[in-house]
Design an enzyme around this catalytic site. Structure first.
Site, PDB file in Angstrom:
ATOM      1  N   TYR A 152      48.108  39.526  40.857  1.00 56.24           N
ATOM      2  CA  TYR A 152      47.386  38.973  39.701  1.00 56.24           C
ATOM      3  C   TYR A 152      47.661  39.820  38.458  1.00 56.24           C
ATOM      4  O   TYR A 152      48.048  39.302  37.406  1.00 56.24           O
ATOM      5  CB  TYR A 152      45.885  38.936  40.011  1.00 56.24           C
ATOM      6  CG  TYR A 152      45.015  38.727  38.805  1.00 56.24           C
ATOM      7  CD1 TYR A 152      45.030  37.519  38.112  1.00 56.24           C
ATOM      8  CD2 TYR A 152      44.177  39.741  38.341  1.00 56.24           C
ATOM      9  CE1 TYR A 152      44.229  37.333  36.995  1.00 56.24           C
ATOM     10  CE2 TYR A 152      43.376  39.559  37.228  1.00 56.24           C
ATOM     11  CZ  TYR A 152      43.413  38.357  36.555  1.00 56.24           C
ATOM     12  OH  TYR A 152      42.619  38.181  35.447  1.00 56.24           O
ATOM     13  N   ALA A 153      47.447  41.133  38.582  1.00 56.73           N
ATOM     14  CA  ALA A 153      47.662  42.036  37.444  1.00 56.73           C
ATOM     15  C   ALA A 153      49.121  41.995  36.995  1.00 56.73           C
ATOM     16  O   ALA A 153      49.412  42.022  35.789  1.00 56.73           O
ATOM     17  CB  ALA A 153      47.268  43.455  37.835  1.00 56.73           C
TER      18      ALA A 153
END
Ligand SMILES: O=C(O)[C@H]1O[C@H](OP(=O)(O)OP(=O)(O)OC[C@H]2O[C@@H](n3ccc(=O)[nH]c3=O)[C@H](O)[C@@H]2O)[C@H](O)[C@@H](O)[C@H]1O
Length: 332
Positions: free
Chosen positions: A153-154
């Protein structure tokens, strides 16, 4: 009056941002595909509220469908675009990484292409505190390196910042990427801690507490966040940096943290929920989860320098506001 296109308008942050823009007199086109990552009924309920406003319209399209999205954009002719549609969630990205590629990478690419072709005056887009990854030097400032993401996600959010920078440089589209710090409040996401804990405590079910509760977050109240976003629409990146600026030397591009600048222990956050509900949680202590970071804290000096404003609502006020909304919304 300003015409603002908001992607993800039926989402938690999109809903609050669109509401505030409408209150301030803007005309808003929401774009949302009502994806079923969590209960679409919650998205429909948010959208119903927005749709009561005469200056709001929604286009039910997916941002990764360029033809449909491009048509909605061309028809509305926005001055400003606030791109909040995304596949969110740190831990979900371990099991379902492909949905992050479609929504975050392809979706943002389409936003950038459309902003380029329509010569958008200011494109603002959501990134996350998760891009600080393994950094431990707190508070996090926008000028720190962000090359050590701990979740996919990051990584996708960090990639959208880089994609944005290249387009801001090449096509001179002014861009602001926000880094949000654990946003919470009424109409919040069912996959996030506050919603899960409230639901679990009310049902008398154990709540899973990661890293044995040894977690620290800079929790940001959603109304403070929406206020920050609306104010940042006016802070168009140009040539002149303010103090501590992340402004690129080669593009009208900056990243801005939006956080309260206050650390709260996870166990204190849970204590606020228990107090607001008048009921103790059954606590299931668990190990650290893959992809999670143990602590976050924002510097909001840049946000303040740009807007004269910074979030300040503490969880002792924000958590009861969420609980009040939750009890009312789910009272049956
Ligand atoms: O600012 C971000 O970068 C991110 O913020 C948010 O992530 P998080 O900080 O993980 O928020 P949140 O779920 O409220 O968990 C809060 C705390 O409770 C712990 N947590 C969580 C769930 C649970 O069941 N148990 C638990 O202990 C958990 O380990 C954590 O310590 C957004 O989801 C994300 O999209 C992203 O933008």
């Amino acid at each position: 009056m300003t015409r603002v296109l908001v992607t993800g308008s039926a989402g938690f942050i999109g809903f609050h941002t669109a509401s505030k823009l409408l209150q301030r007199g803007a005309t808003v086109l929401g774009v949302d595909n009502f994806t079923a990552y969590y209960d679409p009924a919650l998205k429909e309920a948010r959208n119903d509220i927005l749709s009561n406003h005469p200056n709001f319209k929604v286009a039910r399209v997916s941002i990764d469908d360029m033809a449909a999205f491009g048509e909605a954009w061309a028809e509305f002719q926005p001055d400003v675009v606030i791109h909040l549609a995304a596949q969110a969630g740190v831990r979900h990205s371990i099991d379902s990484p492909e949905s992050y590629v479609a929504a975050n990478l392809i979706g943002t690419f389409n936003v950038l292409e459309l902003a380029r072709h329509h010569k958008t005056k200011h494109l603002l887009a959501a990134s996350t505190s998760s891009v600080y990854g393994a950094n431990t030097d707190m508070p996090f400032t926008e000028t720190q390196r962000t090359a050590t993401p701990l979740s996919f996600y990051a990584a996708t959010k960090g990639a959208t910042e880089l994609m944005g920078h290249s387009y801001a440089h090449l096509f001179k589209t002014p861009m602001t990427f926000f880094r949000f710090f654990t946003v919470y409040g009424p109409w919040g996401r069912p996959d996030m801690a506050l919603f899960k804990f409230t639901k679990g405590i009310l049902a008398g079910e154990p709540i899973d507490i990661y890293n044995n509760g040894q977690m620290v977050r800079d929790f940001t109240y959603v109304d403070d966040l929406a206020e920050s976003i609306v104010r940042l629409t006016e802070a168009v990146p140009g040539d002149t940096p303010v103090e501590g600026d992340s402004l690129s030397p080669v593009a009208p591009f900056r990243t801005v943290n939006i956080g309260a600048g206050q650390q709260t222990q996870l166990m204190d956050y849970i204590g606020e929920i228990e107090r607001a509900l008048g009921k103790e949680a059954i606590k299931n202590f668990m190990p650290m989860q893959q992809g999670d970071v143990p602590a976050t804290e924002a510097s909001h000096a840049l946000l303040k320098a740009l807007t004269g404003y910074a979030p300040s609502t503490p969880p002792s006020a924000g958590v009861p506001a969420f609980v009040e909304w939750y009890l009312e919304h789910y009272r049956n």
